[in-house]
Design a protein around this motif. Sequence first.
Motif, PDB file in Angstrom:
ATOM      1  N   MET A   1      -2.481  -5.084  -7.304  1.00 23.17           N
ATOM      2  CA  MET A   1      -3.356  -3.976  -7.723  1.00 23.17           C
ATOM      3  C   MET A   1      -4.016  -4.902  -9.141  1.00 23.17           C
ATOM      4  SD  MET A   1      -1.375  -0.775  -7.529  1.00 23.17           S
ATOM      5  CE  MET A   1      -0.028  -1.400  -8.406  1.00 23.17           C
ATOM      6  N   TYR A   2      -5.367  -4.577  -9.110  1.00 20.90           N
ATOM      7  CA  TYR A   2      -6.232  -5.130 -10.168  1.00 20.90           C
ATOM      8  C   TYR A   2      -6.882  -4.081 -11.017  1.00 20.90           C
ATOM      9  CZ  TYR A   2      -5.550  -9.984  -8.585  1.00 20.90           C
ATOM     10  OH  TYR A   2      -4.969 -11.243  -8.073  1.00 20.90           O
ATOM     11  N   GLU A   3      -7.635  -4.328 -12.029  1.00 19.44           N
ATOM     12  CA  GLU A   3      -8.119  -3.296 -12.994  1.00 19.44           C
ATOM     13  C   GLU A   3      -9.346  -2.612 -12.023  1.00 19.44           C
ATOM     14  OE1 GLU A   3      -7.987  -4.966 -17.418  1.00 19.44           O
ATOM     15  OE2 GLU A   3      -9.085  -5.736 -16.132  1.00 19.44           O
ATOM     16  N   ASP A   4     -10.099  -3.167 -11.174  1.00 18.02           N
ATOM     17  CA  ASP A   4     -11.261  -2.772 -10.631  1.00 18.02           C
ATOM     18  C   ASP A   4     -10.562  -2.398  -9.224  1.00 18.02           C
ATOM     19  OD1 ASP A   4     -13.409  -2.011  -9.050  1.00 18.02           O
ATOM     20  OD2 ASP A   4     -14.717  -3.731  -9.352  1.00 18.02           O
ATOM     21  N   GLU A   5      -9.984  -1.012  -8.849  1.00 25.37           N
ATOM     22  CA  GLU A   5      -9.260  -0.716  -7.477  1.00 25.37           C
ATOM     23  C   GLU A   5     -10.250  -0.711  -6.587  1.00 25.37           C
ATOM     24  OE1 GLU A   5      -6.706   2.587  -8.404  1.00 25.37           O
ATOM     25  OE2 GLU A   5      -5.784   1.463 -10.066  1.00 25.37           O
ATOM     26  N   ARG A   6     -11.499  -0.605  -6.695  1.00 22.02           N
ATOM     27  CA  ARG A   6     -12.690  -0.374  -5.508  1.00 22.02           C
ATOM     28  C   ARG A   6     -12.318  -1.646  -4.715  1.00 22.02           C
ATOM     29  NH1 ARG A   6     -17.708  -0.135  -8.600  1.00 22.02           N
ATOM     30  NH2 ARG A   6     -16.470  -1.293  -9.895  1.00 22.02           N
ATOM     31  N   ASN A   7     -12.030  -2.870  -5.300  1.00 22.20           N
ATOM     32  CA  ASN A   7     -11.894  -4.033  -4.464  1.00 22.20           C
ATOM     33  C   ASN A   7     -10.423  -4.317  -4.289  1.00 22.20           C
ATOM     34  OD1 ASN A   7     -14.852  -4.462  -4.404  1.00 22.20           O
ATOM     35  ND2 ASN A   7     -14.878  -5.204  -6.403  1.00 22.20           N
ATOM     36  N   SER A   8      -9.662  -3.385  -4.089  1.00 19.28           N
ATOM     37  CA  SER A   8      -8.091  -3.800  -3.851  1.00 19.28           C
ATOM     38  C   SER A   8      -8.110  -4.498  -2.184  1.00 19.28           C
ATOM     39  CB  SER A   8      -7.395  -2.299  -3.600  1.00 19.28           C
ATOM     40  OG  SER A   8      -7.574  -1.607  -2.662  1.00 19.28           O
ATOM     41  N   THR A   9      -6.945  -5.253  -2.401  1.00 13.31           N
ATOM     42  CA  THR A   9      -6.735  -5.987  -1.042  1.00 13.31           C
ATOM     43  C   THR A   9      -5.269  -5.685  -0.687  1.00 13.31           C
ATOM     44  OG1 THR A   9      -6.089  -7.984  -2.334  1.00 13.31           O
ATOM     45  CG2 THR A   9      -8.345  -7.631  -1.595  1.00 13.31           C
ATOM     46  N   SER A  10      -5.048  -6.095   0.558  1.00 14.86           N
ATOM     47  CA  SER A  10      -3.505  -6.015   1.132  1.00 14.86           C
ATOM     48  C   SER A  10      -3.394  -7.204   2.046  1.00 14.86           C
ATOM     49  CB  SER A  10      -3.206  -4.897   1.554  1.00 14.86           C
ATOM     50  OG  SER A  10      -3.884  -4.338   2.821  1.00 14.86           O
ATOM     51  N   THR A  11      -2.197  -7.687   2.053  1.00 13.58           N
ATOM     52  CA  THR A  11      -2.137  -9.016   2.768  1.00 13.58           C
ATOM     53  C   THR A  11      -0.799  -8.779   3.631  1.00 13.58           C
ATOM     54  OG1 THR A  11      -3.302 -10.296   1.401  1.00 13.58           O
ATOM     55  CG2 THR A  11      -1.819 -11.555   2.911  1.00 13.58           C
ATOM     56  N   LEU A  12      -0.796  -9.038   4.774  1.00  9.94           N
ATOM     57  CA  LEU A  12       0.414  -8.741   5.616  1.00  9.94           C
ATOM     58  C   LEU A  12       1.039 -10.246   5.888  1.00  9.94           C
ATOM     59  CD1 LEU A  12       2.319  -6.814   7.122  1.00  9.94           C
ATOM     60  CD2 LEU A  12       1.000  -7.257   9.099  1.00  9.94           C
ATOM     61  N   TYR A  13       2.359 -10.517   5.332  1.00 11.28           N
ATOM     62  CA  TYR A  13       3.148 -11.629   5.835  1.00 11.28           C
ATOM     63  C   TYR A  13       4.118 -11.432   6.969  1.00 11.28           C
ATOM     64  CZ  TYR A  13       0.572 -13.560   1.652  1.00 11.28           C
ATOM     65  OH  TYR A  13      -0.206 -14.023   0.777  1.00 11.28           O
ATOM     66  N   ARG A  14       3.833 -12.064   8.079  1.00 15.48           N
ATOM     67  CA  ARG A  14       4.719 -11.725   9.178  1.00 15.48           C
ATOM     68  C   ARG A  14       6.219 -12.595   9.056  1.00 15.48           C
ATOM     69  NH1 ARG A  14       4.240  -7.296  11.828  1.00 15.48           N
ATOM     70  NH2 ARG A  14       2.216  -7.350  12.623  1.00 15.48           N
ATOM     71  N   PRO A  15       7.590 -12.216   9.493  1.00 14.51           N
ATOM     72  CA  PRO A  15       8.612 -13.056   9.066  1.00 14.51           C
ATOM     73  C   PRO A  15       8.531 -14.609   9.331  1.00 14.51           C
ATOM     74  CG  PRO A  15       9.071 -11.146  10.268  1.00 14.51           C
ATOM     75  CD  PRO A  15       7.776 -11.108  10.282  1.00 14.51           C
ATOM     76  N   ASN A  16       9.078 -15.371   8.557  1.00 12.27           N
ATOM     77  CA  ASN A  16       9.125 -16.892   8.659  1.00 12.27           C
ATOM     78  C   ASN A  16       7.854 -17.435   8.527  1.00 12.27           C
ATOM     79  OD1 ASN A  16      12.008 -16.999   9.048  1.00 12.27           O
ATOM     80  ND2 ASN A  16      11.457 -16.252  11.402  1.00 12.27           N
ATOM     81  N   THR A  17       6.721 -16.794   7.970  1.00 13.20           N
ATOM     82  CA  THR A  17       5.413 -17.358   7.836  1.00 13.20           C
ATOM     83  C   THR A  17       4.955 -17.760   6.338  1.00 13.20           C
ATOM     84  OG1 THR A  17       4.471 -15.164   7.376  1.00 13.20           O
ATOM     85  CG2 THR A  17       4.530 -16.101   9.743  1.00 13.20           C
ATOM     86  N   ALA A  18       5.746 -17.268   5.496  1.00 11.98           N
ATOM     87  CA  ALA A  18       5.469 -17.856   3.807  1.00 11.98           C
ATOM     88  C   ALA A  18       6.904 -17.549   3.406  1.00 11.98           C
ATOM     89  CB  ALA A  18       4.561 -16.937   3.232  1.00 11.98           C
ATOM     90  N   LEU A  19       7.169 -18.802   2.461  1.00 14.90           N
ATOM     91  CA  LEU A  19       8.242 -18.487   1.526  1.00 14.90           C
ATOM     92  C   LEU A  19       7.918 -18.194  -0.098  1.00 14.90           C
ATOM     93  CD1 LEU A  19       9.907 -21.960   2.507  1.00 14.90           C
ATOM     94  CD2 LEU A  19      10.769 -19.777   3.262  1.00 14.90           C
ATOM     95  N   ALA A  20       6.838 -18.274  -0.166  1.00  9.32           N
ATOM     96  CA  ALA A  20       6.348 -18.006  -1.610  1.00  9.32           C
ATOM     97  C   ALA A  20       4.737 -17.687  -1.579  1.00  9.32           C
ATOM     98  CB  ALA A  20       6.454 -19.017  -2.592  1.00  9.32           C
ATOM     99  N   VAL A  21       4.409 -16.679  -2.295  1.00 10.44           N
ATOM    100  CA  VAL A  21       2.811 -16.417  -2.612  1.00 10.44           C
ATOM    101  C   VAL A  21       2.635 -16.255  -4.016  1.00 10.44           C
ATOM    102  CG1 VAL A  21       1.440 -14.589  -1.956  1.00 10.44           C
ATOM    103  CG2 VAL A  21       3.303 -14.789  -0.420  1.00 10.44           C
ATOM    104  N   THR A  22       1.482 -17.110  -4.195  1.00 10.90           N
ATOM    105  CA  THR A  22       0.911 -17.120  -5.733  1.00 10.90           C
ATOM    106  C   THR A  22      -0.077 -15.983  -5.823  1.00 10.90           C
ATOM    107  OG1 THR A  22       1.456 -19.268  -5.830  1.00 10.90           O
ATOM    108  CG2 THR A  22      -0.200 -18.361  -7.367  1.00 10.90           C
ATOM    109  N   ILE A  23       0.176 -15.020  -7.072  1.00 12.11           N
ATOM    110  CA  ILE A  23      -1.071 -14.007  -7.119  1.00 12.11           C
ATOM    111  C   ILE A  23      -1.855 -14.267  -8.357  1.00 12.11           C
ATOM    112  CG2 ILE A  23      -1.339 -11.651  -7.446  1.00 12.11           C
ATOM    113  CD1 ILE A  23       1.178 -11.299  -5.883  1.00 12.11           C
ATOM    114  N   PRO A  24      -3.056 -14.627  -8.410  1.00 11.92           N
ATOM    115  CA  PRO A  24      -3.927 -15.005  -9.461  1.00 11.92           C
ATOM    116  C   PRO A  24      -3.721 -13.755 -10.489  1.00 11.92           C
ATOM    117  CG  PRO A  24      -5.266 -15.349  -7.787  1.00 11.92           C
ATOM    118  CD  PRO A  24      -3.749 -14.737  -7.096  1.00 11.92           C
ATOM    119  N   PRO A  25      -3.324 -14.029 -11.899  1.00 16.45           N
ATOM    120  CA  PRO A  25      -3.185 -13.020 -12.761  1.00 16.45           C
ATOM    121  C   PRO A  25      -4.661 -12.562 -13.228  1.00 16.45           C
ATOM    122  CG  PRO A  25      -2.885 -15.058 -13.860  1.00 16.45           C
ATOM    123  CD  PRO A  25      -2.860 -15.289 -12.363  1.00 16.45           C
ATOM    124  N   VAL A  26      -5.745 -13.284 -13.131  1.00 16.41           N
ATOM    125  CA  VAL A  26      -7.037 -12.745 -13.337  1.00 16.41           C
ATOM    126  C   VAL A  26      -7.960 -13.220 -12.297  1.00 16.41           C
ATOM    127  CG1 VAL A  26      -9.119 -12.796 -14.843  1.00 16.41           C
ATOM    128  CG2 VAL A  26      -6.675 -12.901 -15.760  1.00 16.41           C
TER     129      VAL A  26
END
Length: 66
Positions: A1-26
């Motif tokens: 969630m970011y300060e501007d919630e109007r532009n919220s996003t969601s991402t779905l990761y299926r099993p065995n597709t990602a070991l780590a995810v980096t989320i930009p702080p800004v």
Amino acid sequence: MYEDERNSTSTLYRPNTALAVTIPPVDPQRGRLTGVVVQLLTLVQDQNGELRDAPHAEWSVRLTWS
């Protein structure tokens, strides 16, 4: 969630597709990161016999900036 919630996003990761995810702080369009929600999904069959993802566990982390 970011300060501007109007532009919220969601991402779905299926099993065995990602070991780590980096989320930009800004984000240039959405501002500072204010929280993260992680849901553990399971496959369920609804009353019409359709298969869909449904959350059965959820973790959330709220971030504060000084």
